[in-house]
Design a protein around this motif. Structure first.
Motif, PDB file in Angstrom:
ATOM      1  N   VAL A 167      24.142 -15.155  -8.101  1.00  0.00           N
ATOM      2  CA  VAL A 167      23.889 -15.561  -9.481  1.00  0.00           C
ATOM      3  C   VAL A 167      24.745 -16.772  -9.814  1.00  0.00           C
ATOM      4  O   VAL A 167      25.932 -16.790  -9.499  1.00  0.00           O
ATOM      5  N   LYS A 173      27.195 -19.194 -11.782  1.00  0.00           N
ATOM      6  CA  LYS A 173      28.282 -18.870 -12.693  1.00  0.00           C
ATOM      7  C   LYS A 173      27.887 -19.213 -14.118  1.00  0.00           C
ATOM      8  O   LYS A 173      27.224 -20.215 -14.377  1.00  0.00           O
ATOM      9  N   LYS A 231      21.171 -16.193 -21.400  1.00  0.00           N
ATOM     10  CA  LYS A 231      20.259 -15.939 -20.274  1.00  0.00           C
ATOM     11  C   LYS A 231      18.804 -16.134 -20.700  1.00  0.00           C
ATOM     12  O   LYS A 231      17.994 -16.652 -19.944  1.00  0.00           O
ATOM     13  N   THR A 242      22.427  -7.673 -14.279  1.00  0.00           N
ATOM     14  CA  THR A 242      22.810  -6.513 -13.489  1.00  0.00           C
ATOM     15  C   THR A 242      24.145  -5.939 -13.971  1.00  0.00           C
ATOM     16  O   THR A 242      24.946  -6.642 -14.602  1.00  0.00           O
ATOM     17  N   THR A 296      26.595  -5.054 -12.055  1.00  0.00           N
ATOM     18  CA  THR A 296      27.667  -5.701 -11.294  1.00  0.00           C
ATOM     19  C   THR A 296      28.043  -7.040 -11.918  1.00  0.00           C
ATOM     20  O   THR A 296      29.224  -7.364 -12.068  1.00  0.00           O
ATOM     21  N   GLU A 297      27.042  -7.813 -12.293  1.00  0.00           N
ATOM     22  CA  GLU A 297      27.293  -9.111 -12.927  1.00  0.00           C
ATOM     23  C   GLU A 297      28.027  -8.931 -14.251  1.00  0.00           C
ATOM     24  O   GLU A 297      28.981  -9.649 -14.553  1.00  0.00           O
ATOM     25  N   LYS A 333      31.766  -7.792 -13.760  1.00  0.00           N
ATOM     26  CA  LYS A 333      32.628  -8.876 -13.279  1.00  0.00           C
ATOM     27  C   LYS A 333      32.853  -9.924 -14.365  1.00  0.00           C
ATOM     28  O   LYS A 333      33.955 -10.426 -14.540  1.00  0.00           O
ATOM     29  N   LEU A 334      31.805 -10.261 -15.085  1.00  0.00           N
ATOM     30  CA  LEU A 334      31.879 -11.316 -16.089  1.00  0.00           C
ATOM     31  C   LEU A 334      32.773 -10.925 -17.263  1.00  0.00           C
ATOM     32  O   LEU A 334      33.596 -11.711 -17.718  1.00  0.00           O
TER      33      LEU A 334
END
Length: 155
Positions: free
Chosen positions: A22, A24, A60, A80, A82-83, A86-87
């Motif tokens: 993805v 950044k 987005k 997601t 996971t995204e 982390k973000l």
């Protein structure tokens, strides 16, 4: 000499996603108009995490509209777990709870659920909804407050 299209598809994994991952969020540019959102009762009822995720969803959506990533005439984006974790540096549970909060208030609509399809992971597809414009907070239960006031007046 191999055909040209093989090099193009060499960056694709077996599940259809790009090896690059993805992009950044810092590299994105999207116009986000949040003035209408902030003034609504639906926005004020959201948690801080949900508002942060909604701002990312607005960006987005703008990026998906720019690159014509549409489904049924509406721009569709993937976000997601996971995204998101982390973000925003949050737990999976917090992210999932906030996404469901956005869906319940009508800011985000689930177009296609994610999960395992034919042994491959698939990200959920979302789009921005419009139901938040007519959303009203549930009525507050004031029974405990009235009981406490009545008890206080009896003294």
């Amino acid at each position: 000499m191999p055909p040209k299209n093989i090099a193009k598809h060499s960056t694709m994994r077996a599940d259809g996603r790009s090896i690059k991952g993805v992009p950044k969020l810092e590299n994105w540019f999207a116009q986000v108009y949040i003035a209408d959102h902030i003034l609504s009762p639906a926005w004020r009822s959201l948690t801080k995490t949900a508002t942060d995720i909604l701002i990312v969803c607005l960006a987005k959506q703008g990026r998906a509209a720019k690159y014509k990533e549409k489904f049924g005439g509406r721009p569709v984006f993937q976000f997601t777990v996971t995204e998101g974790t982390k973000l925003l540096s949050i737990s999976r549970t917090t992210f999932t709870r906030a996404i469901h909060e956005l869906i319940d208030t009508g800011f985000v609509e689930l177009v296609c659920p994610g999960g395992i399809l034919n042994g491959r992971g698939r990200a959920a597809d979302y789009t921005l909804g419009k139901a938040w414009r007519i959303w009203q907070p549930p009525p507050r239960n004031m029974s405990n407050i009235t009981k406490a006031r009545a008890a206080r007046q009896k003294k």
